[in-house]
Write an enzyme that holds these catalytic residues in place. Structure first.
Site, short mmCIF file in Angstrom:
data_model
loop_
_atom_site.label_atom_id
_atom_site.label_comp_id
_atom_site.label_asym_id
_atom_site.label_seq_id
_atom_site.Cartn_x
_atom_site.Cartn_y
_atom_site.Cartn_z
N ASP A 29 89.39 -60.11 13.97
CA ASP A 29 88.28 -60.31 14.91
C ASP A 29 87.31 -61.39 14.43
O ASP A 29 86.11 -61.33 14.73
CB ASP A 29 87.50 -58.99 15.15
CG ASP A 29 88.43 -57.86 15.53
OD1 ASP A 29 89.33 -58.10 16.33
OD2 ASP A 29 88.25 -56.74 15.00
N LYS A 57 89.34 -66.18 15.94
CA LYS A 57 90.43 -67.17 15.84
C LYS A 57 90.78 -67.76 17.21
O LYS A 57 91.15 -68.92 17.32
CB LYS A 57 91.68 -66.52 15.23
CG LYS A 57 91.46 -66.02 13.82
CD LYS A 57 92.67 -65.28 13.29
CE LYS A 57 92.91 -63.92 13.88
NZ LYS A 57 91.88 -62.89 13.63
N GLY A 107 93.61 -59.12 19.92
CA GLY A 107 92.90 -59.43 21.16
C GLY A 107 92.12 -60.71 20.93
O GLY A 107 91.08 -60.68 20.27
N HIS A 108 92.66 -61.82 21.40
CA HIS A 108 92.00 -63.10 21.15
C HIS A 108 91.18 -63.51 22.38
O HIS A 108 91.74 -63.78 23.43
CB HIS A 108 93.03 -64.17 20.77
CG HIS A 108 93.65 -63.89 19.44
ND1 HIS A 108 94.58 -64.68 18.84
CD2 HIS A 108 93.43 -62.88 18.55
CE1 HIS A 108 94.91 -64.17 17.67
NE2 HIS A 108 94.24 -63.07 17.48
N GLN A 126 95.11 -60.67 13.45
CA GLN A 126 94.51 -59.79 12.44
C GLN A 126 93.89 -60.64 11.31
O GLN A 126 93.63 -61.82 11.52
CB GLN A 126 95.51 -58.77 11.89
CG GLN A 126 95.90 -57.68 12.87
CD GLN A 126 96.97 -58.10 13.86
OE1 GLN A 126 97.98 -58.64 13.48
NE2 GLN A 126 96.76 -57.83 15.12
P1 IMP Z 1 97.89 -51.39 13.89
O1 IMP Z 1 98.05 -52.84 13.61
O2 IMP Z 1 97.70 -51.05 15.33
O3 IMP Z 1 98.96 -50.56 13.24
O4 IMP Z 1 96.52 -50.90 13.18
C1 IMP Z 1 96.38 -50.88 11.76
C2 IMP Z 1 94.96 -51.28 11.38
O5 IMP Z 1 94.75 -52.65 11.70
C3 IMP Z 1 93.86 -50.51 12.12
O6 IMP Z 1 92.75 -50.36 11.25
C4 IMP Z 1 93.48 -51.43 13.25
O7 IMP Z 1 92.17 -51.21 13.71
C5 IMP Z 1 93.61 -52.79 12.56
N1 IMP Z 1 93.90 -53.87 13.48
C6 IMP Z 1 95.07 -54.16 14.09
N2 IMP Z 1 94.97 -55.24 14.86
C7 IMP Z 1 93.71 -55.67 14.73
C8 IMP Z 1 93.00 -56.79 15.27
O8 IMP Z 1 93.53 -57.62 16.01
N3 IMP Z 1 91.70 -56.89 14.89
C9 IMP Z 1 91.10 -56.03 14.03
N4 IMP Z 1 91.73 -54.99 13.51
C10 IMP Z 1 93.02 -54.81 13.85
#
Ligand code: IMP
Length: 427
Positions: A13, A16, A40-41, A223
């Site tokens: 977040d 990017k 989520g971009h 991420q």
């Molecule tokens: P997952 O990727 O859905 O398995 O989530 C694993 C961890 O990564 C959790 O803490 C999510 O909140 C975090 N996470 C996954 N994608 C994002 C992102 O795009 N932005 C921020 N945190 C993320």
């Protein structure tokens, strides 16, 4: 011409999407290389406001070919919806391509993500529940189904028959929920295959051709570094690598080709989901930042945890990614604060360390050591030249540069493309 990797340097977040949208105006190819629709971009540009989960943020640049690389896990329903939303708003999606090696998110992945989180109870990871972890688990376990499998119905049926049988055993015997119907999933994925067929292809050749033509290629991270399964706060991480190293694997690009690595840092820190965050502010300053910046997850709507800039984590991020430059985003959010803090070390029992520990148990025990700087307390969102920033803002940026050991290339002071200050050239 450079190949630039745009990498999340914190817990995701970082903004990017805006940076890629901006740089894509000069790019011939933009590749998403990791994650899935957990990302989520947000992009705000002359076409409007968009929240992209799978399609590269370069899709708005009329000349850029956009590739969803082999390192991304794709939920076809989400992707089709995203394509249709863009089509409706007259954004050209004919330049979109999908690697035939990218794995698919299947209905059992989404189901299992939720069930596994429930089973973890108090130890839940706080995943986005989009099926990302289970899909990457299957990739490693050689149980995955790839976009390329959609083109051959017999291959698809054979793969699905085996895998659904296996998954149904887990669903019914371990979790006590209803099994999935092979027939329904097969029919559904045949439809997805038909819809996505024009986009699916061998994409590494397209990349090679762009490089041969000496064109600018952008590698769009998802991420952030501190969510990396190896170097992040394991087990509170995601399941694919958001690092510059991950960009090579997830795009199908040889490592010698990356010439610039841009680390995207928010001017403060946020994190969504569970896991340690040493500079988290559980007070009114944290709430103020959350409300000013509307720090709520783009994908899940969850409130993000907010805190001061963590230079210990940032330095670690620079070390493992090899940032050649940094983008500092959301500097304007700090306008209101009279004093700013930067974490420069972690302290435990009178001992201070300056490195980011590998163990979350250790990280949980450390207290941040802060350095304080004066705030600028004046709006900066309309400033376009670095020299016009208040002296306190320039001091803040200069201190960040020193602490993270790489030059700041650009500073974002608002969501639109124009609200960007170019401090030093990226290429
Ligand atoms: P997952 O990727 O859905 O398995 O989530 C694993 C961890 O990564 C959790 O803490 C999510 O909140 C975090 N996470 C996954 N994608 C994002 C992102 O795009 N932005 C921020 N945190 C993320």
């Amino acid at each position: 011409m450079p190949v630039i990797a745009v990498i999340g340097a914190q817990w995701g977040d970082e903004g990017k999407g805006k940076i890629v949208d901006l740089l894509a105006q000069k790019a011939a190819v933009v590749v998403r290389f990791s994650g899935g629709d957990n990302a989520g971009h947000t992009v705000i540009n002359p076409h409007g406001e968009f929240k992209l989960h799978l399609i590269p943020s370069g899709i708005f640049s009329p000349h850029a070919v956009c590739i969803i690389g082999n390192g991304v896990v794709i939920n076809p329903a989400v992707l089709i919806d995203e394509i249709e939303q863009l089509d409706k708003r007259s954004v050209d999606t004919t330049r979109l391509f999908i690697s035939d090696r990218a794995h698919l998110i299947m209905p059992y992945h989404v189901l299992l993500d939720g069930l596994e989180e429930q089973l973890r109870a108090g130890k839940a990871l706080g995943t986005t529940r989009k099926g990302i972890g289970p899909a990457f688990t299957d990739k490693a376990a050689r149980l995955g189904i790839r976009t390329g499998d959609l083109s051959d119905k017999e291959v698809l049926l054979e793969r699905l028959r085996f895998v659904i049988d296996y998954k149904n055993t887990i669903l019914t015997k371990i979790y006590g929920v209803s099994p999935l119907s092979l027939d329904e999933v097969y029919r559904q994925y045949c439809q997805y295959g038909k819809r996505l067929a024009p986009y699916i292809r061998e994409t590494t050749i397209m990349l090679e051709e762009a490089l041969n033509r000496d064109e600018v290629v952008l590698l769009e991270g998802a991420q952030g570094t501190l969510l990396d399964p190896d170097f992040g706060t394991y087990p509170y991480t995601t399941s694919s690598s958001p690092l510059a190293g991950g960009a090579c694997l997830g795009a199908g690009l040889n490592p010698t080709k990356i010439s610039r690595i841009l680390g995207v840092f928010k001017a403060y820190c946020t994190r969504v989901g569970s896991g340690p965050m040493p500079t988290e502010l559980k007070d009114e300053t944290g709430e103020l930042i959350r409300e000013l910046a509307h720090e709520y997850g783009t994908t899940t709507g969850r409130p993000r945890r907010c805190g001061w800039f963590d230079a210990v984590a940032a330095r670690f991020s620079t070390r493992i990614n090899g940032f050649t430059g940094a983008a500092i985003t959301r500097l304007d959010i700090l306008d209101a604060l009279p004093r700013l803090k930067i974490c420069v070390g972690y302290k435990l029992d009178g001992e201070t360390i300056e490195h980011f520990p590998g163990s979350v148990a250790a990280l949980d025990r450390y207290q941040p050591v802060y350095e304080e700087l004066p705030g600028w307390q004046t709006p900066i969102s309309n400033i376009q030249q670095y020299e016009q920033l208040p002296i306190e803002a320039r001091q803040y940026i200069a201190r960040l540069e020193e602490l993270i050991s790489c030059p700041v290339n650009l500073i974002s002071v608002g969501s639109s493309r124009e609200q960007t200050i170019f401090k030093t050239p990226i290429f």
